[in-house]
Design an enzyme around this catalytic site. Structure first.
Site: not given
Length: 728
Positions: A32-33, A219-220, A250, A595
């Protein structure tokens, strides 16, 4: 220079879309980044957008720095005008220019959390508020909550009614607001609230900022709260482009105000919005992704997106079931040693848990295994303030040393200040006594309120001490925490996490008592000192221990998720919130599982839990993983036959005394008289007697003869240890 060819189809579509409103649903590890930074670079390089018209909002300074660095690599000097910052930094920039409209100076002071606590110290002192009754953290939560729902000073006092503690909070709240106004200061909550108020009250000012930023990126997005969303919608207006990136699966910060409905309802608020799903994962193996997908599919509030990977390798998820919490930690420690021998660096291994108190047994297992570790964003169990306080109260019952007395005599507050302690210390040295002996024998040392308070303290210690020979160590701790008022102080202050740590300390003592039935309080305190005072490893790499919340955004080759029992994870308090709470807990498990890049271990144990006040049962977050992706091993899965597994599981369904459960578990261990064994703490010894799951072992001086559970992970046949060493 941007590189579109390296993007997959959905990533490329997300970068090139001409839509004014865009929602990117980006799964864990889906890049995503990379997509967000490439999108911004594309606007400048390909579409000729001026960098000064682009705004990118992140939620940590670290993320902002990373985004700036990536865009700078693509655009060079053209990246400088782009505004990339946290939402709070953006608000500072807005207010530095225009806060004068609200009759505040542009050179206002921004208070961080330490500054806030300093104001609270002043308030508590001037208003005579007991810090042990209302902690700074709970007071700051109270202030933030009142501000966000626009509760005035006067209204807070009205709502407090005749409840003494609530009245004190309302008084501190009023003092805090007055103090900030006097110093012309704003805390982090104020930055958002003032910016929103500024735009709401002064449309011309809002129009200026809307003209400045035509392209808004967030973002987020799944972690924003309602006030932050209000600010974003104000800046968006009717004409600006809005591009948000996030993952509803998330959303794990609702306790901080995050609202999953914001990202889920984006298309309703921004009509004509395009949604693009990034579901190709570049981090994890197929079994890990399939397991995580099958878990999160049980949630209703989400956008459908099954993560997949092009990777064809990957071991199954491993679920290990242990008979006790200590055996669980011993297995984790042993497995980490195996991984190290197989070439996995410690820094590539993480142990994740739902709550901080769960680190206790894991830390002990790692220390006994001589495995270096760090608590990421936290404190080691035996170094936590409430654990130290409780152990010092126990020391008062055993040796009553000066350090223990100084730590607890005014905790909770009893009005015994530094001057009084200095006076006591001097007299004790003159008499060649401990401070407690002097306090006990010098009736006229203090007068008035301090004299009464110290006398009550001595009486309390002596009363509990008198029970020492007739009750267990765990009961002694319960008595002293109750008699001292320490437990009540935490309850009144709603210090849930600190109370959980004390319950886990009780669990530690229970384990000690079962392992060493004839063990004394003095021996327990000595044993704990071996863990609490162990020197840090100063060189090399470390295994990372952390809560799942702290692990958000991180990744590791190998991940252990421990404490997977119903009521622990999912958390009991969250389950009290019904479906909403359960779905957030499941999202938290999803974050934990994703993770892991190569190997995921899910660990749980049977036995009694002090936290739950009942026997542990396996978490639904293990049961919800589809069968083809997970392998079950451990004490309840020895034969791999479902019916035998159920019988083993049923053994722990009904409550039974702690020692009895250990005896049942110990039947599988065959130690006999004259066996040579090695203990992780006491060293080498000879078995003198073996019966009912217990062994009596003679160790070298100064340890002597000890009774130990035959199956405890701390003890091993010497020949087995030598065989293990030969294999290595």
């Amino acid at each position: 220079m941007i590189d579109l060819e390296s993007l997959n189809e959905n990533q490329k579509r997300a970068v090139l879309t001409p839509a004014h409103y865009v929602r990117i649903i980006a799964g864990a590890g889906s890049g995503k980044t990379r997509v967000l930074t490439t999108r911004i670079a594309y606007l400048v390089e390909q579409l000729g957008v001026f960098g000064s018209q682009i705004l990118a909002i992140t939620f940590t300074n670290k993320a902002a720095r990373e985004m700036k660095e990536r865009i700078a690599l693509m655009l060079g000097d053209d990246a400088h005008p782009i505004h990339i910052s946290t939402i709070h930094s953006l608000c500072v920039r807005i207010l530095r220019e225009d806060i004068f409209h609200l009759n505040y100076p542009r050179n206002f002071t921004v208070l961080d959390q330490e500054d806030q606590k300093q104001v609270l110290k002043e308030a508590y002192r001037e208003l005579n508020v007991d810090r042990t009754k209302i902690s700074f953290s709970s007071m700051l939560d109270y202030i933030a909550n009142n501000k966000y729902v626009r509760i005035s000073r006067e209204r807070a006092l009205e709502l407090a009614g005749n409840f003494f503690g609530e009245k004190d909070k309302a008084r501190v709240y009023a003092y805090y607001l007055n103090r900030l106004e006097a110093m012309q200061g704003l805390d982090f909550d104020d930055l958002l609230l003032f910016a929103v108020d500024l735009f709401a009250q002064f449309p011309d000012c809002l129009a200026k900022w809307q003209r400045r930023f035509h392209y808004i990126h967030v973002d987020e997005f799944q972690d924003i709260d309602k006030v932050q969303y209000q600010l974003i919608r104000q800046l968006a207006g009717d004409t600006n482009d809005v591009y948000v990136v996030g993952d509803p699966d998330q959303t794990i910060y609702t306790w901080r105000g995050a609202d999953v409905n914001i990202i889920l309802g984006f298309e309703k608020d921004f009509l004509g919005a395009e949604t693009i799903i990034l579901n190709e994962n570049y981090r994890s193996t197929a079994p890990i992704l399939n397991g995580a997908n099958s878990l999160i599919a049980h949630n209703d509030k989400r956008v459908e997106k099954d993560l997949f990977t092009q990777r064809t390798d990957g071991a199954l998820i491993v679920h290990h079931s242990a008979q006790s919490e200590d055996q669980e930690s011993y297995w984790v420690s042993s497995k980490i040693k195996e991984l190290k021998q197989d070439g996995i660096d410690y820094k590539d291994i993480a142990v994740l848990y739902r709550s901080n108190y769960l680190s206790r047994s894991i830390e002990k297992g790692l220390l006994e295994g001589k495995i270096p570790y760090v608590i990421y964003g936290g404190t080691r169990f035996y170094e936590r303030a409430e654990v130290k306080d409780a152990l010092c109260y126990l020391r008062m019952l055993e040796m009553a040393d000066d350090l223990a007395l100084v730590r607890v005599i005014n905790n909770p507050r009893r009005g015994v200040g530094d001057k009084s302690l200095d006076k006591l210390r001097v007299l004790a040295r003159e008499k060649n006594q401990t401070m407690y002996e002097t306090l006990k024998t010098s009736e006229d040392l203090f007068s008035g309120a301090i004299g009464r308070s110290t006398k009550e303290f001595v009486e309390m210690i002596e009363k509990v001490k008198a029970a020492k020979g007739s009750v267990t160590i765990s009961r002694l701790l319960e008595l002293i925490l109750e008699a001292s008022g320490y437990q009540q102080m935490l309850k009144e202050n709603k210090e849930e996490e600190r109370m959980e740590n004390l319950k886990e300390l009780l669990n530690d003592i229970e384990t000690f008592q079962t392992t060493y039935p004839d063990g004394s309080l003095e021996e327990y305190l000595q044993l704990v000192s071996l863990y609490g005072d162990r020197n840090e490893y100063m060189e090399g790499t470390y295994v990372s221990l952390m809560t799942i919340h702290a692990a958000k955004g991180l990744e590791f080759d190998t991940v252990f998720v421990v404490g997977l029992s119903e009521g622990i994870f999912p958390n009991e308090r969250a389950l009290n919130d019904g479906k909403r709470g359960l779905e957030e807990e499941r999202r938290l498990a999803y974050v934990a599982y994703t993770r892991a890049k190569r190997q995921l271990y899910l660990c749980e144990s049977s036995g009694f839990s002090q936290i739950l006040s009942r026997v542990r049962t396996r978490s639904r977050f293990i049961n919800e993983i589809e069968k083809g992706t997970i392998e079950h091993i451990g004490t309840t899965f020895e034969t791999g036959k479902p019916h035998e597994f159920k019988m083993a599981e049923a053994l722990f369904d009904a409550p039974m005394p702690f020692a009895q459960r250990f005896k049942q578990a110990a039947k599988g261990r065959r130690l006999k008289k004259n066996d040579i064994v090695v203990h992780t703490v006491y060293g080498e010894g000879v078995v003198l007697k073996a019966e009912e799951g217990l062994v009596e072992v003679a160790f070298e001086y100064p340890h002597g003869i000890r009774k130990i559970m035959a199956n405890h992970p701390s003890i091993q046949l010497k020949k087995d240890q030598e065989n293990d060493q030969d294999k290595n």
